[in-house]
Design an enzyme around this catalytic site. Structure first.
Site: not given
Ligand code: NAD
Ligand code: UDP
Length: 334
Positions: A152, A155, A159, A197, A283-284
């Site tokens: 992980r 990522y 970040k 998930v 996995d947290p």
């Molecule tokens: P997502 O994967 O749906 O969207 C990410 C977008 O970035 C995609 O459209 C992808 O094509 C684009 N992308 C990736 N690499 C790129 C690059 N090098 N240049 C240009 N475009 C690029 O993810 P999301 O869930 O919409 O997340 C958006 C942002 O929010 C991310 O930065 C993610 O880390 C952050 N975030 C999301 C969550 C969540 O739960 N969804 C949680 C924490 C942080």
């Molecule tokens: N997870 C799960 N089954 C799935 C997908 C994810 O049990 O089919 C668990 C995963 O191991 C984690 C939690 O759900 O503990 C959240 O996972 P996700 O990938 O959505 O987000 P993140 O771990 O980045 O918070």
């Protein structure tokens, strides 16, 4: 006297959304346009799609540019939301070097752009900066517990380095920055195959396939509905300059993954049974945001309970499943 349309166009800001074709980014683009802003969406379509922007592509104030932010970008904008980065473990671990480059090189490029045009810039950071946390719930003061060399790390550490860059550009160059630490967010337009998930469980349930709970399912997460998260991002961006963050944005209601599985089965009326799969490394075990700062500084507090949010999200996945063509849910995981 100028017409309301002219008046609102005078106020329109030109806003760059990187990662705008992704899950959260597409909702953000939609909201900014609805507010009357001009939106430049930049995306390399690594995980995003034009389909997510359906309905926006013909909007006169919307522009889409295919571009990878690890390369420099020269445009003129007033604000930058830097969301580009794959967010699902399956996708960010697929090409980990590119994931780190997107967070680090991408942030340097977007910060350089912000510095040149004097734009305010917001970073979509993540609860993953806390790693597998030793304190609970997590407040912004906590520095985290992150494995620097695990699967992980591309990522998490990418970040974390991006946050460092944002604060150094702020201190060194006086840039107006905003850093949002986003916790698990869900809703329509999550990629159905990305292994997260909520999308995994809903798609599995809709097909009456086994629901894959990793580990014993006792690990917890706090899930925020996408509309409320986007509202938080916009409030943070438009808050006074002294509010830089880092600021947690998430719904503090915490659920175990097993509870989530049971809710999804109940809400979809599914015949799926729950099966156990190995817990992925690092996995947290638990995660819940302390949102005191967001509540105080932004007057922001999620209202949509998990049941209600799932009810709103399920029809989107139903349409995808009915339309067919999806790979088996969770196939990309494991
Ligand atoms: P997502 O994967 O749906 O969207 C990410 C977008 O970035 C995609 O459209 C992808 O094509 C684009 N992308 C990736 N690499 C790129 C690059 N090098 N240049 C240009 N475009 C690029 O993810 P999301 O869930 O919409 O997340 C958006 C942002 O929010 C991310 O930065 C993610 O880390 C952050 N975030 C999301 C969550 C969540 O739960 N969804 C949680 C924490 C942080
Ligand atoms: N997870 C799960 N089954 C799935 C997908 C994810 O049990 O089919 C668990 C995963 O191991 C984690 C939690 O759900 O503990 C959240 O996972 P996700 O990938 O959505 O987000 P993140 O771990 O980045 O918070």
């Amino acid at each position: 006297m100028s017409s309301p349309i002219r008046a609102s166009r005078c106020r329109a800001r030109r806003i760059l959304v990187t990662g705008g074709a992704g899950f959260i980014g597409s909702h953000l683009c939609e909201r900014l346009l609805a507010r009357g802003d001009e939106v430049l969406c930049v995306d390399n379509f690594y995980t995003g799609s034009r389909e997510n922007l359906h309905g926006l592509l013909d909007h006169p104030d919307f522009e889409l540019l295919r571009h990878d932010i690890t390369f420099p970008l020269y445009v003129e904008v007033d604000q930058i939301y830097n969301l580009a980065c794959p967010a699902s473990p399956v996708h960010y671990q697929f090409d980990p070097v590119q994931t780190t480059k997107t967070s680090v090189h991408g942030s340097i490029n977007m910060l350089g752009l912000a510095k040149r045009v004097r734009a305010r810039i917001l970073q979509a950071s993540t609860s993953e900066v806390y790693g597998d946390p030793e304190i609970h719930p997590q407040s912004e003061h906590y520095w985290g517990h992150v494995n620097p060399v695990g699967r992980r790390s591309c990522y998490d550490e990418g970040k974390r380095c991006a946050e460092t860059l944002f604060f150094d550009y702020h201190r060194q160059h006086g840039l107006e920055i905003k850093v949002a630490r986003i916790f698990n967010t869900y809703g329509p337009r999550m990629h159905p195959d990305d292994g997260r998930v909520v999308s995994n469980f809903i798609v599995q349930a809709l097909r009456d396939e086994p629901i894959t709970v990793y580990g014993d399912g006792a690990q917890s997460r706090a899930f925020c509905y996408v509309d409320e998260l986007v509202d938080g991002l916009m409030r943070l961006m438009d808050a006074e300059a002294s509010i830089t963050g880092p600021l947690n944005l998430g719904n503090p209601a915490e659920f175990t993954i097993m509870e989530l599985a049971q809710k999804v089965i109940a809400l979809t009326g599914s015949r799926s049974r729950i099966v156990r799969r190995p817990l992925p490394p690092d996995d947290p075990r638990q995660r819940r945001p302390d949102i005191t700062l967001a509540r105080t500084l932004l007057d922001w507090q999620p209202q949509i309970a998990l049941d209600e949010g799932l009810r709103r999200a399920i029809p989107y996945f139903e349409r995808l499943v009915t339309r067919g063509g999806l790979a088996p849910a969770g196939a990309a995981a494991a």
